[in-house]
Scaffold this active site. Structure first.
Site, PDB file in Angstrom:
ATOM      1  CG  ASP A   1      40.097  48.773  36.815  1.00  0.00           C
ATOM      2  OD1 ASP A   1      41.361  49.170  36.852  1.00  0.00           O
ATOM      3  OD2 ASP A   1      39.583  49.540  36.010  1.00  0.00           O
TER       4      ASP A   1
ATOM      5  CD  GLN B   1      39.460  54.621  42.044  1.00  0.00           C
ATOM      6  OE1 GLN B   1      39.967  55.395  42.958  1.00  0.00           O
ATOM      7  NE2 GLN B   1      39.264  55.182  40.816  1.00  0.00           N
TER       8      GLN B   1
ATOM      9  CE  LYS C   1      41.629  57.044  37.909  1.00  0.00           C
ATOM     10  NZ  LYS C   1      41.171  58.046  37.502  1.00  0.00           N
TER      11      LYS C   1
HETATM   12  C1  LIG Z   1      38.259  51.561  38.164  1.00  0.00           C
HETATM   13  C2  LIG Z   1      39.087  52.531  37.204  1.00  0.00           C
HETATM   14  N1  LIG Z   1      39.983  52.212  35.895  1.00  0.00           N
HETATM   15  C3  LIG Z   1      40.158  52.592  35.315  1.00  0.00           C
HETATM   16  C4  LIG Z   1      40.321  53.486  34.959  1.00  0.00           C
HETATM   17  C5  LIG Z   1      41.064  54.518  34.030  1.00  0.00           C
HETATM   18  O1  LIG Z   1      41.863  54.927  34.268  1.00  0.00           O
HETATM   19  P1  LIG Z   1      43.246  56.013  33.008  1.00  0.00           P
HETATM   20  O2  LIG Z   1      41.874  57.356  32.530  1.00  0.00           O
HETATM   21  O3  LIG Z   1      44.556  56.317  34.220  1.00  0.00           O
HETATM   22  O4  LIG Z   1      43.423  54.776  31.626  1.00  0.00           O
HETATM   23  C6  LIG Z   1      39.917  54.929  36.217  1.00  0.00           C
HETATM   24  C7  LIG Z   1      39.354  55.815  36.055  1.00  0.00           C
HETATM   25  O5  LIG Z   1      38.592  57.067  36.651  1.00  0.00           O
HETATM   26  C8  LIG Z   1      39.631  54.253  37.245  1.00  0.00           C
HETATM   27  O6  LIG Z   1      38.236  54.537  38.205  1.00  0.00           O
END
Ligand SMILES: Cc1ncc(COP(=O)(O)O)c(C=O)c1O
Length: 397
Positions: A189, A192, A215
């Protein structure tokens, strides 16, 4: 050391023209720079048509803009366009991978610092989950992780590149190499990480790498999945419908090639084009510059916050081990109250469990307050945060 990128860049973000806003919540969603807005407006104004299907000029232009963006977005993180899939967000991409990779009877290694997006989808597969714990400063227990791999039978290791709460940067390349040697897939993932660090998904050696547009200075509504070709080919699609098929008969569909087989329905065309403009913009600044800037701000924030009595910081003690964000708690004050009082002074920070309730339980918190940095922030923004915390402590004294 002077901060070189922030002062000019603030003017790139229309929302930040609002008087008195100190935006320290880019970890939740970044602000949108003008070139991204312009690219989306250009599509809607001059090239509005569906992609892939039309044979007329405007549709061909829209397709070129869309597929051109895919190429640039892929190149931005060292991937190939043909191995780059667009989803609605990171969450959808992680669901797609988890559902395709694991099921009951499989063993999946997860870490205690995962966002719910890289946790709940794995829970929903019915696989057995093996949790990797953390040390007192928020680093992964790598001995435990490698112990799971050595024990054998692990289908996948799913982990975040940068923790959205602790800021911890995980050693993804090393973990992916160990996982590969043990016959396990690595799912990262990178939500960030991509806006903050120079990422090369091929160098990292993972099987799947996921991130989200909003983001990374792009629009909402578009997420990105990169994968090794064979890993993507082995993954079944999550959603069926138009565009994702090669042919359909009464007996069933024959799926199109990757990435098309994962992109059923009409794509988020303007958003992909906007994200293409975002990576151009971010690439022109340079990820090394972005990283240097965020390092400096994070080091300054860690230093300033640690001088405050009654304030505890979660995660690694040095900026070098972190992405540009800092979570903290203030003794005797709920994080929501902290954020609300700071917010009433124009300083925008996030409070809550940050979609990481497993981590909150491990840390022994209900919630934390988080400040996250971006290219537009300055040391004065950190000073405004510190002044806000002092005000919180006065109010609750
Ligand atoms: C580490 C991490 N993974 C996944 C997500 C999820 O992102 P999205 O809401 O755009 O799917 C976030 C969002 O806060 C995040 O900080």
């Amino acid at each position: 050391m002077a901060i070189t990128v922030a002062p000019d860049l603030r003017a790139e973000f229309p929302t930040l023209e609002r008087e008195g806003i100190v935006y320290l919540d880019s970890g939740a969603t970044s602000q949108t720079p003008r070139p991204v807005l312009a690219a989306m407006e250009d599509y809607y104004t001059h090239h509005r048509a569906s992609v892939h299907r039309g044979v007329y000029a405007v549709a061909a232009e829209a397709t070129d803009l869309f597929e051109g963006a895919r190429h640039r977005i892929a190149r931005f993180v060292g991937a190939e366009a043909r191995n780059t899939v667009f989803t609605r967000n990171a969450t959808e991409a992680l669901n797609l991978v988890a559902r395709g990779v694991a099921g009951p009877g499989d063993r999946v290694v997860l870490t205690e610092m995962e966002h719910h997006s890289n946790l709940v989808p794995w829970q929903m597969t019915g696989a057995e989950l093996l949790w990797v714990g953390l040390d007192a400063e928020g680093r992964l227990d790598l001995d435990q992780l490698y112990g799971y791999l050595e024990a054998g039978g692990v289908k996948a290791v799913a982990l975040t590149h940068v923790s959205n709460v602790l800021g911890t940067i995980n050693p993804v390349a090393e973990i992916a190499a160990r996982a590969r040697a043990a016959g396990a897939l690595t799912v990262v993932d990178g939500t960030q990480a991509v806006p903050r660090l120079a990422v090369d998904v091929v160098e990292l050696g993972c099987d799947f790498y996921v991130w989200t547009g909003h983001k990374a200075y792009g629009p909402t509504g578009v997420g990105v999945l990169h994968g090794r070709r064979e890993a993507l080919e082995a993954l079944p699609p999550l959603i069926g419908g138009g565009h994702m098929i090669a042919s359909v008969t009464k007996d069933g569909p024959r799926f199109a090639e990757v990435p098309t087989k994962f992109e059923a329905g009409t794509s988020a065309i303007a958003e992909v084009i906007g994200l293409g403009a975002a990576v151009d913009w971010l690439g022109a600044i340079g990820l090394d510059t972005v990283r240097a800037h965020e390092l400096e701000l994070t080091a300054y924030a860690l230093e300033q916050l640690s001088t405050l009595e009654g304030v505890s910081i979660d995660g690694p003690p040095t900026a070098e081990e972190r992405g540009g964000l800092v979570s903290f708690t203030v003794d005797g004050v709920h994080p929501h109250d902290v954020a609300e009082i700071i917010g009433s002074r124009g300083v925008c920070v996030r409070a809550g469990h940050h979609c990481a309730q497993v981590l909150m339980a491990v840390l022994g918190h209900q919630a934390t307050t988080r400040a996250s940095f971006s290219v537009h922030n300055t040391k004065e923004d950190v000073d405004a945060l510190v002044a806000g915390i002092l005000r919180v402590q006065e109010v609750f004294a």
